[in-house]
Design an enzyme around this catalytic site. Sequence first.
Site, PDB file in Angstrom:
ATOM      1  N   HIS A   6       1.668   5.378  -1.567  1.00  0.00           N
ATOM      2  CA  HIS A   6       1.147   6.279  -2.349  1.00  0.00           C
ATOM      3  C   HIS A   6       2.395   7.033  -2.896  1.00  0.00           C
ATOM      4  O   HIS A   6       3.261   7.435  -2.282  1.00  0.00           O
ATOM      5  CB  HIS A   6       0.344   7.444  -1.658  1.00  0.00           C
ATOM      6  CG  HIS A   6      -0.803   7.140  -1.044  1.00  0.00           C
ATOM      7  ND1 HIS A   6      -2.039   7.047  -1.712  1.00  0.00           N
ATOM      8  CD2 HIS A   6      -1.136   6.358   0.264  1.00  0.00           C
ATOM      9  CE1 HIS A   6      -3.200   6.689  -0.877  1.00  0.00           C
ATOM     10  NE2 HIS A   6      -2.544   6.213   0.180  1.00  0.00           N
ATOM     11  N   HIS A  50      -4.621  -0.935   5.759  1.00  0.00           N
ATOM     12  CA  HIS A  50      -4.547  -0.254   6.935  1.00  0.00           C
ATOM     13  C   HIS A  50      -5.414  -0.418   7.975  1.00  0.00           C
ATOM     14  O   HIS A  50      -6.208   0.381   8.480  1.00  0.00           O
ATOM     15  CB  HIS A  50      -4.435   1.386   6.640  1.00  0.00           C
ATOM     16  CG  HIS A  50      -5.340   1.927   5.807  1.00  0.00           C
ATOM     17  ND1 HIS A  50      -6.674   2.012   5.846  1.00  0.00           N
ATOM     18  CD2 HIS A  50      -5.275   2.827   4.637  1.00  0.00           C
ATOM     19  CE1 HIS A  50      -7.160   2.516   4.710  1.00  0.00           C
ATOM     20  NE2 HIS A  50      -6.495   3.301   4.030  1.00  0.00           N
ATOM     21  N   HIS A  79     -10.647   0.717   1.544  1.00  0.00           N
ATOM     22  CA  HIS A  79     -10.551   1.555   2.470  1.00  0.00           C
ATOM     23  C   HIS A  79     -11.842   1.482   3.509  1.00  0.00           C
ATOM     24  O   HIS A  79     -12.813   1.903   2.915  1.00  0.00           O
ATOM     25  CB  HIS A  79     -10.532   3.175   1.998  1.00  0.00           C
ATOM     26  CG  HIS A  79     -10.138   4.041   3.073  1.00  0.00           C
ATOM     27  ND1 HIS A  79      -9.183   4.582   3.271  1.00  0.00           N
ATOM     28  CD2 HIS A  79     -11.037   4.432   4.029  1.00  0.00           C
ATOM     29  CE1 HIS A  79      -9.052   5.529   4.433  1.00  0.00           C
ATOM     30  NE2 HIS A  79     -10.244   5.499   4.862  1.00  0.00           N
ATOM     31  N   ASP A  85       1.337   2.683   3.470  1.00  0.00           N
ATOM     32  CA  ASP A  85       0.218   3.849   3.379  1.00  0.00           C
ATOM     33  C   ASP A  85       1.365   5.048   3.474  1.00  0.00           C
ATOM     34  O   ASP A  85       0.688   6.142   3.849  1.00  0.00           O
ATOM     35  CB  ASP A  85      -0.772   3.839   4.417  1.00  0.00           C
ATOM     36  CG  ASP A  85      -1.986   4.676   4.010  1.00  0.00           C
ATOM     37  OD1 ASP A  85      -1.968   5.089   2.661  1.00  0.00           O
ATOM     38  OD2 ASP A  85      -2.781   4.867   4.845  1.00  0.00           O
ATOM     39  N   HIS A 138       1.016  -1.146  -0.027  1.00  0.00           N
ATOM     40  CA  HIS A 138      -0.095   0.038  -0.127  1.00  0.00           C
ATOM     41  C   HIS A 138       0.656   1.171  -0.155  1.00  0.00           C
ATOM     42  O   HIS A 138       1.425   1.535   0.951  1.00  0.00           O
ATOM     43  CB  HIS A 138      -0.925  -0.031   1.059  1.00  0.00           C
ATOM     44  CG  HIS A 138      -1.813   0.976   1.142  1.00  0.00           C
ATOM     45  ND1 HIS A 138      -3.290   0.853   1.419  1.00  0.00           N
ATOM     46  CD2 HIS A 138      -1.568   2.466   0.994  1.00  0.00           C
ATOM     47  CE1 HIS A 138      -3.788   2.102   1.437  1.00  0.00           C
ATOM     48  NE2 HIS A 138      -3.106   3.045   1.188  1.00  0.00           N
ATOM     49  N   LYS A 149      -9.034  -0.304  -6.162  1.00  0.00           N
ATOM     50  CA  LYS A 149      -9.297   0.368  -4.810  1.00  0.00           C
ATOM     51  C   LYS A 149     -10.604   0.720  -4.777  1.00  0.00           C
ATOM     52  O   LYS A 149     -11.063   1.518  -5.465  1.00  0.00           O
ATOM     53  CB  LYS A 149      -8.118   1.344  -4.579  1.00  0.00           C
ATOM     54  CG  LYS A 149      -8.164   2.080  -3.427  1.00  0.00           C
ATOM     55  CD  LYS A 149      -7.718   1.272  -2.326  1.00  0.00           C
ATOM     56  CE  LYS A 149      -7.825   1.775  -0.865  1.00  0.00           C
ATOM     57  NZ  LYS A 149      -6.756   2.992  -0.525  1.00  0.00           N
TER      58      LYS A 149
HETATM   59  O1  DOR Z   1      -3.670   9.088   5.823  1.00  0.00           O
HETATM   60  C1  DOR Z   1      -3.994   8.719   4.629  1.00  0.00           C
HETATM   61  N1  DOR Z   1      -3.666   9.368   3.513  1.00  0.00           N
HETATM   62  N2  DOR Z   1      -5.009   8.028   4.320  1.00  0.00           N
HETATM   63  C2  DOR Z   1      -5.583   7.858   3.108  1.00  0.00           C
HETATM   64  O2  DOR Z   1      -6.500   7.110   3.102  1.00  0.00           O
HETATM   65  C3  DOR Z   1      -5.201   8.289   2.058  1.00  0.00           C
HETATM   66  C4  DOR Z   1      -3.693   9.103   2.202  1.00  0.00           C
HETATM   67  C5  DOR Z   1      -3.438  10.204   1.175  1.00  0.00           C
HETATM   68  O3  DOR Z   1      -3.548   9.830   0.118  1.00  0.00           O
HETATM   69  O4  DOR Z   1      -3.001  11.115   1.708  1.00  0.00           O
HETATM   70 ZN    ZN Z   2      -3.623   5.081   1.299  1.00  0.00          ZN
END
Ligand code: DOR
Ligand code: ZN
Length: 347
Positions: free
Chosen positions: A16, A174, A136, A246, A14, A99
Site C-alpha cells: 500500500h 496475506h 482478500h 502488506d 502486496h 484485487k
Molecule cells: O491491515 C490491513 N490494512 N489490511 C488490509 O487488508 C488493508 C490495509 C490498509 O489498506 O490499511
Molecule cells: Zn493489503
Amino acid sequence: MNEKLTLRRPDDWHLHLRDGAMLAAVAPASARLGRAIIMPNLVPPVVTGADAAAYRDRIRAALPAGATLTPLMTLYLTEATDPADVVAAHRAGIIAAVKLYPAGATTNSASGVRDFDRVRPVLDAMAEAGIPLCVHGEVTDPGIDIFDREAVFIDRVLDPVRRATPGLRVIMEHVTTSDGVDYVSGNDGIGATITTHHLVINRNHLLVGGIRPHYYCLPVAKRESHRLALRRAATSGDPRFFSGTDSAPHPDRAKESACGCAGCFTAPNWLPIVAQVFQDEGALDRLEGFVSLNGAAFYGLPPAEGRITLTRRDQPVSAPTHITAGDETVTVFEPGFPIHWHVEDDA
Ligand code: DOR
Ligand code: ZN
C-alpha cells in the site's frame, strides 16, 4: 564475524503506497525494490484502467532519483467492473492483476464485492486473458468470529470461485492461518503472499498487557500455531509462497484511536526482519526464493534486475521508529527483537 548474503533484488507482491502526502512520505522506503504489486484501495478506489495509469504516474513522480521500483498496478474489483476494460488495461501493460475485496472486509473496501456471481464475467475474462486475481480472503458475515473469517472464506467463497472459473490464477493475499497454508499447498494455480508481521506476531502480541494498535491489521493475527504454520510455509521452499509485506501506513492519530485502523507499516524494515526470521528457522538458503524469486515466477516474470547484499552485524542495527507524512507521524513496525541484518544495495 559478519555474515553476508547476496540476493536478486527483492520484490514486494502486496504493498500500500497510498496517495498525496502519505505517498510522498512512504515511497522512498520501497524505492529500491524490483517490482511491487500496488494495492488499489484508495479513496475513491482505482477501478478503471485510466485510474490505474494516473495512479502509476503519481507513484513514479513520488519516487526519488535512482529508484529501481517498477510499480505493478492493480484494479479494485467492483460489481460494476467492465471485463473489456480489465482486459484492455492488461493488454496495454497498465495493470498486472485485479484485487478482490469482499465488501466491508477491511480498510476502504466498501465498494468491494457482495455477490460473487455478479463478477463471474470479469473472472472468466481474466482466466481467458491470464490475468491473476489477488484475493482478500475473509468473509464479512457478522455471525462469523473474526478469528475464523479466513478459514470460512476458503470454503464459502474461494474454493467455489476457483471451481466456477477453472484456469483463474489466484493469489491468496496475506494468508494468516494453517487452513490457508494447507489450501494453497494442496492446489495448483494458487499462490499466497505472507506478510512480515504475520511471521512475527500472534494475537497475544496484539492483546496481552494492553491493546497494541500498531499490531492491529487485517486479517488479524491469529494464535501461535498459525504463526508457526506461516513460518514453515515461508521457509519451506514451496514456490507457491512469497513475500508480500502488506505494508499499510496510517497516521498514528488514526491508529491510536478508540476505533483504530488496520495496518502495519513494515516497508522500512521488512527485509532485515524477514532475514532474521529465516536465520532463526535455519533457512537463510531459502530467503532468496521467498523475497526475490517465487513471486515473480508466479506472475510469469523474470527475477528483478540487480542484486542486494544483506550483512549480519554483531551489534543490533538501529532503525527509525517513525516517519513524518505531512503533519502526521507514522509508526514503523517494531518486531520486538533486535535486528542484526543490514541491507546494502549493490546496483
Ligand atoms: O491491515 C490491513 N490494512 N489490511 C488490509 O487488508 C488493508 C490495509 C490498509 O489498506 O490499511
Ligand atoms: Zn493489503
